[in-house]
Design a protein around this motif. Structure first.
Motif, mmCIF file in Angstrom:
data_model
loop_
_atom_site.group_PDB
_atom_site.id
_atom_site.type_symbol
_atom_site.label_atom_id
_atom_site.label_comp_id
_atom_site.label_asym_id
_atom_site.label_seq_id
_atom_site.Cartn_x
_atom_site.Cartn_y
_atom_site.Cartn_z
ATOM 1 N N GLY A 1 13.991 40.723 -15.647
ATOM 2 C CA GLY A 1 14.893 40.525 -16.784
ATOM 3 C C GLY A 1 14.727 39.196 -17.493
ATOM 4 N N SER A 2 13.955 38.281 -16.921
ATOM 5 C CA SER A 2 13.734 36.993 -17.584
ATOM 6 C C SER A 2 12.662 37.151 -18.660
ATOM 7 N N LEU A 3 12.561 36.134 -19.528
ATOM 8 C CA LEU A 3 11.576 36.162 -20.603
ATOM 9 C C LEU A 3 10.314 35.417 -20.196
ATOM 10 N N GLU B 1 12.002 30.006 -32.510
ATOM 11 C CA GLU B 1 12.393 30.975 -33.533
ATOM 12 C C GLU B 1 12.636 30.332 -34.890
ATOM 13 N N ALA B 2 12.939 29.037 -34.924
ATOM 14 C CA ALA B 2 13.139 28.335 -36.197
ATOM 15 C C ALA B 2 11.837 28.290 -37.001
ATOM 16 N N TRP B 3 10.714 28.499 -36.336
ATOM 17 C CA TRP B 3 9.404 28.538 -36.989
ATOM 18 C C TRP B 3 8.864 29.971 -37.071
ATOM 19 N N GLY B 4 9.712 30.943 -36.795
ATOM 20 C CA GLY B 4 9.291 32.331 -36.869
ATOM 21 C C GLY B 4 8.455 32.780 -35.675
ATOM 22 N N LEU B 5 8.453 31.988 -34.611
ATOM 23 C CA LEU B 5 7.693 32.340 -33.407
ATOM 24 C C LEU B 5 8.606 33.122 -32.464
ATOM 25 N N THR B 6 8.628 34.431 -32.650
ATOM 26 C CA THR B 6 9.595 35.268 -31.937
ATOM 27 C C THR B 6 8.984 36.139 -30.851
ATOM 28 N N TRP B 7 7.658 36.176 -30.748
ATOM 29 C CA TRP B 7 7.028 37.043 -29.757
ATOM 30 C C TRP B 7 7.488 36.675 -28.356
ATOM 31 N N ASN B 8 7.728 37.692 -27.537
ATOM 32 C CA ASN B 8 8.110 37.471 -26.154
ATOM 33 C C ASN B 8 7.983 38.778 -25.397
ATOM 34 N N VAL B 9 8.058 38.707 -24.098
ATOM 35 C CA VAL B 9 8.010 39.880 -23.228
ATOM 36 C C VAL B 9 9.086 39.704 -22.172
#
Length: 84
Positions: free
Chosen positions: A53-55, A40-48
């Motif tokens: 309940g885990s990512l 996320e520090a690099w703006g990479l926030t995509w996830n599912v």
């Protein structure tokens, strides 16, 4: 380190693995380095979120680097390619 257009400083934990002299007489040193990056520090926030309940993608990425260096020949010594 620049990822996806975002640059952040990264501190690597490095270990010198040793130095040898190659058949041409050049000193070669090997290093290993690691770091853990927060995506996320690099703006990479995509996830599912998975059904349990885990990512799907971890928020952390482990960076591993293996590096070999070769010492440049000293001035006045050949140390170059054959025939130089």
């Amino acid at each position: 380190l620049t990822l996806a257009g975002t640059t952040n400083a990264v501190e690597l934990e490095a270990v010198h693995r040793g130095t040898v002299v190659d058949p041409r007489g050049a000193a070669r040193s090997v290093f290993s380095a690691t770091a853990t990056l927060e995506r996320e520090a690099w703006g990479l926030t995509w996830n599912v979120t998975l059904p349990d309940g885990s990512l799907l993608v971890s928020p952390d990425v482990r960076l591993e680097v293996e590096l070999e260096t070769v010492r440049a020949p000293e001035a006045g010594t050949d140390g170059g390619e054959p025939g130089s």
